[in-house]
Design a protein around this motif. Structure first.
Motif, PDB file in Angstrom:
ATOM      1  N   ASN A  26      34.734 161.112  10.112  1.00  0.00           N
ATOM      2  CA  ASN A  26      35.876 161.286  11.009  1.00  0.00           C
ATOM      3  C   ASN A  26      35.482 160.987  12.458  1.00  0.00           C
ATOM      4  O   ASN A  26      36.225 160.339  13.195  1.00  0.00           O
ATOM      5  N   ARG A  27      34.320 161.493  12.837  1.00  0.00           N
ATOM      6  CA  ARG A  27      33.843 161.247  14.202  1.00  0.00           C
ATOM      7  C   ARG A  27      33.628 159.756  14.437  1.00  0.00           C
ATOM      8  O   ARG A  27      34.028 159.226  15.484  1.00  0.00           O
ATOM      9  N   ALA A  28      33.021 159.072  13.472  1.00  0.00           N
ATOM     10  CA  ALA A  28      32.763 157.643  13.618  1.00  0.00           C
ATOM     11  C   ALA A  28      34.076 156.858  13.717  1.00  0.00           C
ATOM     12  O   ALA A  28      34.229 155.974  14.564  1.00  0.00           O
ATOM     13  N   PHE A  29      35.038 157.201  12.855  1.00  0.00           N
ATOM     14  CA  PHE A  29      36.322 156.496  12.849  1.00  0.00           C
ATOM     15  C   PHE A  29      37.039 156.644  14.188  1.00  0.00           C
ATOM     16  O   PHE A  29      37.534 155.667  14.752  1.00  0.00           O
ATOM     17  N   ARG A  30      37.091 157.881  14.710  1.00  0.00           N
ATOM     18  CA  ARG A  30      37.774 158.121  15.987  1.00  0.00           C
ATOM     19  C   ARG A  30      37.028 157.437  17.134  1.00  0.00           C
ATOM     20  O   ARG A  30      37.648 156.889  18.057  1.00  0.00           O
ATOM     21  N   SER A  31      35.704 157.445  17.068  1.00  0.00           N
ATOM     22  CA  SER A  31      34.907 156.830  18.134  1.00  0.00           C
ATOM     23  C   SER A  31      35.089 155.318  18.143  1.00  0.00           C
ATOM     24  O   SER A  31      35.189 154.705  19.211  1.00  0.00           O
ATOM     25  N   ILE A  32      35.121 154.714  16.970  1.00  0.00           N
ATOM     26  CA  ILE A  32      35.343 153.274  16.862  1.00  0.00           C
ATOM     27  C   ILE A  32      36.694 152.908  17.483  1.00  0.00           C
ATOM     28  O   ILE A  32      36.809 151.925  18.219  1.00  0.00           O
ATOM     29  N   GLU A  33      37.681 153.715  17.208  1.00  0.00           N
ATOM     30  CA  GLU A  33      39.033 153.445  17.693  1.00  0.00           C
ATOM     31  C   GLU A  33      39.092 153.422  19.222  1.00  0.00           C
ATOM     32  O   GLU A  33      39.642 152.492  19.826  1.00  0.00           O
ATOM     33  N   VAL A  34      38.522 154.443  19.871  1.00  0.00           N
ATOM     34  CA  VAL A  34      38.609 154.518  21.335  1.00  0.00           C
ATOM     35  C   VAL A  34      37.737 153.450  21.998  1.00  0.00           C
ATOM     36  O   VAL A  34      38.094 152.930  23.062  1.00  0.00           O
ATOM     37  N   CYS A  35      36.623 153.097  21.373  1.00  0.00           N
ATOM     38  CA  CYS A  35      35.760 152.047  21.931  1.00  0.00           C
ATOM     39  C   CYS A  35      36.452 150.692  21.860  1.00  0.00           C
ATOM     40  O   CYS A  35      36.399 149.906  22.816  1.00  0.00           O
ATOM     41  N   ARG A  36      37.082 150.413  20.741  1.00  0.00           N
ATOM     42  CA  ARG A  36      37.816 149.148  20.610  1.00  0.00           C
ATOM     43  C   ARG A  36      38.959 149.067  21.617  1.00  0.00           C
ATOM     44  O   ARG A  36      39.208 148.013  22.213  1.00  0.00           O
ATOM     45  N   ASN A  37      39.633 150.166  21.814  1.00  0.00           N
ATOM     46  CA  ASN A  37      40.746 150.177  22.775  1.00  0.00           C
ATOM     47  C   ASN A  37      40.259 149.860  24.186  1.00  0.00           C
ATOM     48  O   ASN A  37      40.904 149.106  24.922  1.00  0.00           O
ATOM     49  N   LEU A  38      39.119 150.440  24.554  1.00  0.00           N
ATOM     50  CA  LEU A  38      38.612 150.191  25.903  1.00  0.00           C
ATOM     51  C   LEU A  38      38.118 148.752  26.037  1.00  0.00           C
ATOM     52  O   LEU A  38      38.333 148.111  27.071  1.00  0.00           O
TER      53      LEU A  38
END
Length: 279
Positions: A26-38
C-alpha cells in the motif's frame, strides 16, 4: 513555480504515507502515485518555461528532478519485488532475495565508472550528463518504464536516479534478508536505544537549526534531504516538529529583523560562558 519547494513538499507527503501505511505494498502504491504526479507537473513546467541558464538546467536534472524520480524507481522496484515474492518455502524466498541482490551488484559493476563520478561529487561532465543538448552524443542508457521523454530527460539523469534508488534498495533487501534468516517475519529487531535528549526550544528554533546544518553542508555530504536530516535529529532529541517544515522556513525568511534568532541566541550563550571562564 518553485520546483525545489514542490520536491521538498513531496518528501513530507511520502513521510506521511509511511506513517499511515504499515503494509509495504500500500505504501509503495501510494508513493508511486504521488511521485508520478509530481514528475508530470515538472514536465509541464519545464516545457512551458525555459531554464534561465545552463546551471539551472543542470541543477534541475541532477538534483531537483531526482527527488521524485529516485523515490519512483525505489517504490516501483519494491512493489514489483513484493508482488513476486514467494509466499512460502523459506529456501525459495532466500534464493529470490539473493537473486535480486545479485542483479543490483551487476548493475553497480556495469556502471562502476559512473558510480565513481557520482560518489566523488565530480562536476566536469555535468553539462554532458545533465542537459538535453547532448542526447545525440550520450544516448540514454536505461530502458525501463520510467520517464524517458527526450524533452524531459538527459543522457544520464535516469541512470543517476537508478543509481541512487538501487542504493536504497540494497538496504531494503539486506534488511529483508536479515529478517528472513532470523525468522523475524516482518517484526522489527529490538535494540538498546539511548535515552533521547529533551528539546526545550520551539518548533521554529528546530527548523532554523535543521536548515542551518543543511546549508552548512551536512545534507550534501551525507546525501540527505531536509526531512531526512530532521528525522535523524529526532533520533537524538525527544521532539517531533509540528506543521510543514518548509512553511516554517518561509516564515523565518520573512522575519523583519534578525532571521537567525535561535542561532544568535546560541552564539550569545557560548560567547557569554567563554567570557566568564576568562574572568
Amino acid at each position: 513555480m518553485d520546483l525545489q519547494l514542490q520536491a521538498e513538499i513531496l518528501l513530507e507527503g511520502l513521510n506521511e504515507i509511511k506513517l499511515k501505511n504499515n503494509d509495504i505494498l500500500n505504501r509503495a502504491f501510494r508513493s508511486i502515485e504521488v511521485c508520478r504526479n509530481l514528475l508530470s507537473l515538472f514536465k509541464k513546467e519545464i516545457i512551458a518555461n525555459e531554464f534561465g541558464s545552463l546551471e539551472q538546467e543542470i541543477d534541475f536534472f541532477k538534483n531537483i528532478k531526482q527527488i521524485p524520480l529516485v523515490q519512483l524507481i525505489y517504490f516501483s522496484e519494491i512493489h514489483s519485488l513484493e508482488i513476486q515474492f514467494p509466499k512460502a518455502d523459506k529456501k525459495a524466498q532466500l534464493k529470490f532475495l539473493k537473486k535480486k541482490i545479485g542483479k543490483l551488484n551487476r548493475f553497480f559493476l556495469y556502471n562502476i565508472d559512473f558510480g565513481q563520478y557520482v560518489n566523488s561529487k565530480a562536476t566536469h561532465f555535468d553539462k554532458e550528463y545533465y542537459t538535453r543538448d547532448y542526447l545525440d552524443t550520450y544516448h540514454i542508457t536505461t530502458s525501463k518504464f520510467y520517464f524517458q521523454d527526450p524533452e524531459f530527460c538527459t543522457p544520464r539523469d535516469m541512470l543517476l536516479g537508478k543509481f541512487k534508488a538501487y542504493n536504497l534498495l540494497v538496504v531494503y533487501l539486506d534488511e529483508r534478508l536479515f529478517k528472513l534468516k532470523n525468522n523475524l517475519n516482518g517484526k522489527t529487531v529490538k535494540s538498546n536505544t539511548t535515552e533521547k535528549i529533551h528539546w526545550p526550544f520551539t518548533n521554529t528554533d528546530w527548523v532554523e537549526l535543521v536548515y542551518a546544518l543543511s546549508f552548512a553542508g551536512i545534507t550534501n555530504q551525507n546525501d540527505l534531504s531536509i526531512i531526512k536530516l530532521s528525522n535523524k535529529l529526532q533520533e537524538i532529541f525527544d521532539f517531533k516538529p509540528t506543521g510543514k517544515i518548509y512553511n516554517t522556513y518561509q516564515d523565518i525568511k520573512n522575519r523583519k529583523h534578525s532571521r537567525t534568532l535561535f542561532l544568535d541566541s546560541l552564539s550569545t550563550c557560548l560567547i557569554t560562558e567563554m567570557n566568564k571562564s576568562e574572568e
